[in-house]
Design a protein around this motif. Structure first.
Motif: not given
Ligand code: GZL
Length: 300
Positions: A128-129, A153-157, A161-162
């Motif tokens: 997505a990023g 949620a934790l891992d998608r963020a 973010g990366a």
């Protein structure tokens, strides 16, 4: 425990399985529940005891404890959050009841569950990023996060973010909408009140929060998919419809059809076979054009 495990007597004993589902928070969850109920059917040799915990961790732990007390042959959990599982998983282990995790996972040590079948949430966020940097660099971004403390949620963020690290995307705000349409709508209303039309990129951790946000965006007189570029994860029917009609711009799939793999794992574990500790189910992603092509053939 239960009706004698994998039916070694007479061969037609049902395997009693307690399934502790998160709740019914999203379209993804409904598809996952359907897949699980189909796989854990009497025809497939199972007596399924189903509990949906209304997205509340303590209710889900209570359901698992109740399955232990009922002496089921095996327990399957879609753990709402990563933490808080050590005690009840230890109780299941002490009772000799194997636990299989499906969908999300837990932070408890691996020897407290037999196996996990799920998705690569970090890769979903990264995909997505990467799309956002490729197609919306320089944007002002707001993020609708999934359930606080959930591995999804934790891992998608982490992945998202990366992927946007070092780009010209500015993150204005990020808040949980708890994976629900209502949560997405309410949080997006707040973002729009605070940042107005400075916002031109939305990343929602699931389609349902993105669909809720559409109402808020339209109510603010803005055109979703144009004034605000929208990237989501799941690829459920309603999300893919919004993508095909131009209200969403990109969706990363998160495959909910985990029932068959979970049922195979339960049978293998009860038969004393060695199983992989982790099974990742592959995902794909869709642009607006691709969604229009596949919309009618999607199974969920
Ligand atoms: C992901 C799953 C998430 C979905 C949401 O595997 O845990 O929970 O992305 C659902 O739609 O609520």
């Amino acid at each position: 425990n239960g009706t004698g495990g994998n039916g070694e007597e007479g061969g037609d004993e049902l395997i009693t399985v307690g399934f502790a589902q998160t709740g019914s928070e999203s379209g993804w969850r409904s598809a996952n529940t359907e897949s699980m109920k189909e796989a854990f059917s009497k025809e497939n040799g199972f007596d399924l005891k189903f509990n949906a915990a209304d997205n509340k961790q303590e209710a889900q732990i209570a359901a698992v404890r109740s399955f232990i007390n009922q002496g089921v042959d095996a327990i399957v959990i879609a753990p709402i959050t990563v933490d808080g599982w050590d005690d009840v998983l230890t109780e299941a282990k002490d009772a000799g009841i194997p636990v299989i995790l499906e969908d999300r996972t837990v932070s408890a040590s691996e020897d407290l569950y037999a196996s996990w079948v799920g998705l690569d949430f970090e890769q979903e966020g990264k995909t997505a990023g990467e799309w956002a940097v490729e197609n919306a660099d320089g944007s002002n971004l707001v993020i609708l996060e999934g359930t606080t403390g959930s591995s999804a949620a934790l891992d998608r963020a982490t992945g998202f973010g990366a992927a946007i690290e070092g780009s010209d995307i500015t993150t204005l705000d990020s808040q949980t909408g708890d994976f629900t349409r209502d949560g997405g709508k309410k949080v997006m209303e707040g973002f729009l009140q605070k940042y107005g039309d400075d916002i031109n990129l939305l990343f929602a951790h699931n389609d349902d929060m993105g669909l809720g946000a559409l109402d808020a965006i339209k109510a603010a007189g803005l055109t979703p998919g144009k004034d605000i570029t929208i990237v989501t994860i799941d690829a459920v029917k309603d999300g893919m419809t919004a993508l095909a009609n131009g209200e969403f711009n990109f969706i990363v799939e998160c495959n909910p059809l985990l029932g068959e793999k979970a049922a195979d794992l339960v049978k293998a574990v009860l038969a004393g076979e060695d199983v992989e500790k982790k099974t990742i189910v592959p995902d794909q992603s869709f642009t607006q054009e691709q969604a229009a092509e596949v919309l009618d053939s999607r199974p969920y």
